[in-house]
Write an enzyme that holds these catalytic residues in place. Sequence first.
Site, mmCIF file in Angstrom:
data_model
loop_
_atom_site.group_PDB
_atom_site.id
_atom_site.type_symbol
_atom_site.label_atom_id
_atom_site.label_comp_id
_atom_site.label_asym_id
_atom_site.label_seq_id
_atom_site.Cartn_x
_atom_site.Cartn_y
_atom_site.Cartn_z
ATOM 1 N N GLU A 1 -6.632 0.144 17.346
ATOM 2 C CA GLU A 1 -5.720 0.992 16.574
ATOM 3 C C GLU A 1 -4.886 1.916 17.440
ATOM 4 O OE1 GLU A 1 -5.846 4.039 12.694
ATOM 5 O OE2 GLU A 1 -7.643 2.910 13.270
ATOM 6 N N ARG B 1 0.813 -1.209 0.000
ATOM 7 C CA ARG B 1 0.000 0.000 0.000
ATOM 8 C C ARG B 1 0.849 1.262 0.000
ATOM 9 N NH1 ARG B 1 -4.855 -1.642 4.258
ATOM 10 N NH2 ARG B 1 -5.837 -3.168 2.883
ATOM 11 N N LEU C 1 -8.496 -5.620 11.813
ATOM 12 C CA LEU C 1 -9.593 -6.303 12.512
ATOM 13 C C LEU C 1 -9.075 -7.454 13.362
ATOM 14 C CD1 LEU C 1 -12.529 -6.380 9.915
ATOM 15 C CD2 LEU C 1 -12.224 -4.878 11.892
#
Length: 530
Positions: free
Chosen positions: A349, A270, A365
């Site tokens: 997070e 990413r 998750l």
Amino acid sequence: MTKSDAVDVAIIGGGLAGMAAAAAACNEGAQVMIVDRSTLGLATNTAMANGVFSGPTAAYPAETYLADTHRIGKGLGRPWMARCIAAELDAGIGWLRGLGIDVAEKKDHYFIVGGPADPFPGASLARRVAAHVRGLPGIMVRAGACVQQVATAGGRAVGVYGFDNQGAPFFLRAGAVVLAAGGAGALYLRNDNQKSALGQGYALALEAGLALWDMEFIQYYPVVMAQDRLPAMMLNSPHPEGSRIINAAGEDLAAKYAIHDINDPIRNQRDWLSAVLFEECKKGEVFMDYRAVAAPHWERHPLVLLKNRRFDFRHRPVAISPAAHFVMGGVRTDETGATDLGGLFACGEVVWGLHGACRKGGNALSECLVFGRLAGRHAAREALDTPGAGQRSPVPAAVATGIGETRDTFLPPRELHRRIQDLAWRCAGVVREAAGIEAGLADLSRLAPQIEALPCASARDLRVRFDLGSMARVLQAILAASLARRESRGCFLRSDHPDQDDAGWMKNSRVSVSAGKAPLAVTHVPAEDF
């Protein structure tokens, strides 16, 4: 006068991490209260997630998962956390299935299967877990409440201070506190987070005297809608055959950059793909083009999620851009979920360590599920093993809400919010450099007094001022850590230090404050120490 209640475990935040922690604490016999700013589960980033849990499967050995997480994190992750995911995810998935949630096992991950009436996987997950949590007799939910401060006494957390949606202050006394307040993606002008994800949990941690680790590492999701009049929503993978990313000249960027399958870098590279698209966006608009996708795919996930949007995705390319997605940094915890402040646990997070310099897709998750259950379990045990730990402590001095104050101010809250978001995007965005970071810190220092001077005539005003203060403090931490790291690594890219420097920078950053609103200090600890 501040209203006071008492529970065994107080949980700040109502996403998957907070709800999993609540259920686990309740299972240990603890009385639990979740303090949540809005609708439990649904007003969180959990509800916006793609429903993917990364971890070992029958076809994906634990050793491969661990190696992939370490490789994508560029060596800065804490290996014990990935090992914990590998060991505990199966039990967590079993718990979800026990709630009646349809979880499919794929080649290298698990996936929430939404039904025709509830096609969004994250929303389906959040809704079902919230319904379960609300039904547990040992759990209470204080909705519409904002936590201003973790209360401490005798060197440990003893509860939380906050105010309700009418502006009435409260003190919730607790034997243990779990910080599960989520991330800070909405701090950025371009982001795909819930608009309330402004870094409040990190600000609470700093205020409580905790350090924040690796805050320079912000992951950007490369494929987020940037079309006028459409929400800044990520376009979920897997993108079916026929999907193309094209630039303003109509070039196929997969061909231009030798990408065999656009789904692979979206999940596993990413940082690189975000940088590529960021540079392409400087030259003109970039688009996701679904015009060559076969008709059956429009009735299946993920394209079915676009069905009710007011845009003709089947016949028009949609403008996209990278956008802030996930914060890798946060507070340090140990194997029980405990932070460096006694009585305070953390999960989700807001915690640092699993992801290193870049997050493997699907690990968010998994982190919420595994470490939420772990933190809740151990917070309950600590509270129950020392009966009255929070109750015996003296009540800390009350936090003044400030409602009714009138002060001089220069910019309205909406403009302050926009300026901070713009600063984050320009100075702490996809690609950074020293001059921009320093300019961002200087501009931020000029905005801080205006935030403190905002008048508060209502609970909404108070919440806005608290959120703006959190935004400014967390952006200050991101910028300070960014200036100190003089290399590029993972999702952290410096145009003036473009190379990864393992010899000099295989280190984790640590941002701390000595007292109150004092300047932040940045130090570094060799990664191999962990």
